[in-house]
Scaffold this motif. Structure first.
Motif, short mmCIF file in Angstrom:
data_model
loop_
_atom_site.label_atom_id
_atom_site.label_comp_id
_atom_site.label_asym_id
_atom_site.label_seq_id
_atom_site.Cartn_x
_atom_site.Cartn_y
_atom_site.Cartn_z
N GLU A 221 -38.62 -19.30 9.05
CA GLU A 221 -37.37 -18.65 9.45
C GLU A 221 -37.03 -19.02 10.89
N VAL A 222 -35.77 -19.41 11.09
CA VAL A 222 -35.27 -19.59 12.44
C VAL A 222 -34.95 -18.17 12.93
N VAL A 223 -35.79 -17.67 13.81
CA VAL A 223 -35.73 -16.29 14.26
C VAL A 223 -34.67 -16.11 15.34
N ALA A 224 -34.51 -17.13 16.17
CA ALA A 224 -33.55 -17.04 17.28
C ALA A 224 -33.07 -18.42 17.67
N ASP B 242 -23.88 -12.86 1.83
CA ASP B 242 -23.47 -11.99 2.93
C ASP B 242 -24.42 -10.80 2.84
N GLU B 243 -25.13 -10.51 3.91
CA GLU B 243 -26.18 -9.51 3.80
C GLU B 243 -26.28 -8.67 5.07
N PRO B 244 -26.43 -7.37 4.92
CA PRO B 244 -26.66 -6.54 6.10
C PRO B 244 -28.02 -6.88 6.72
N TYR B 245 -28.05 -7.01 8.03
CA TYR B 245 -29.29 -7.28 8.75
C TYR B 245 -29.70 -6.00 9.45
N LEU C 93 -32.49 -18.45 7.69
CA LEU C 93 -32.14 -17.61 8.83
C LEU C 93 -31.10 -16.59 8.44
N TYR C 94 -30.95 -15.61 9.31
CA TYR C 94 -29.87 -14.63 9.20
C TYR C 94 -28.91 -14.94 10.33
N ALA C 95 -27.74 -15.42 10.00
CA ALA C 95 -26.76 -15.83 11.01
C ALA C 95 -25.83 -14.70 11.36
N MET D 10 -28.75 -17.71 5.30
CA MET D 10 -28.46 -19.13 5.12
C MET D 10 -29.76 -19.91 4.95
N GLU D 11 -29.67 -21.02 4.23
CA GLU D 11 -30.81 -21.90 4.02
C GLU D 11 -30.40 -23.35 4.21
#
Length: 161
Positions: free
Chosen positions: A78-81, A135-138, A115-117, A151-152
């Motif tokens: 995962e791209v965390v940041a 589309d997802e709540p983080y 990642l979660y963008a 996203m992937e």
């Protein structure tokens, strides 16, 4: 000339300050003032200690000035940041950081990154080859929920050993 270096645990306060500037200035175009206040006031997550201890943070700097940073979770891919100093967005710094994270992912033999963008960053990630899956709540560690895109991206076959 922009140089990339590995981040360390000692860098966390400066990384977090850069991240906070970016959240306040760049994310404000897509999130409410209340969300920005809570998001930008949150402390670094405990996971940063583990992540930076594994050598998965990359810092872009020029003449001693930090321009941005990225962090990849070596355990999950995962791209965390990925944050760039707000006044420097659009100068290729984020792209260089993403390529450095991809190199780390290749070392770990990942075939995909995810990642979660934040909504303001989605176009950048699309340009880097990521595809929005949903589309997802983080659920942010600060207790707020932020709308985001999960996203992937498949890594090129030549980058996987």
């Amino acid at each position: 000339m922009i140089e990339l270096k590995k981040g360390s645990i000692a860098d966390i306060p400066l990384l977090w300050a850069l991240r906070t500037r970016a959240v306040r200035r760049v994310c404000a175009s897509h999130y409410s003032p209340e969300q920005i206040d809570v998001w930008s006031a949150s402390p670094p997550p405990e996971s940063y200690l583990r992540l930076l201890a594994t050598g998965c943070a990359v810092i872009a700097e020029e003449d001693g000035q930090w321009l941005g940073y990225g962090i990849l979770d070596r355990q999950s891919g995962e791209v965390v940041a990925l944050f760039v100093e707000p006044g420097l967005i659009g100068k290729g710094i984020g792209r260089r950081l993403m390529h450095a994270l991809e190199a780390i992912a290749a070392e770990e033999r990942f075939t995909r990154l995810h990642l979660y963008a934040s909504l303001n960053a989605a176009d950048f990630y699309r340009a880097m080859g990521f595809v929005a899956i949903r589309d997802e709540p983080y659920e942010h560690p600060s207790g707020i929920t932020l709308r985001s895109l999960y996203m992937e991206r498949a890594l090129p076959a030549h980058s996987v050993h």
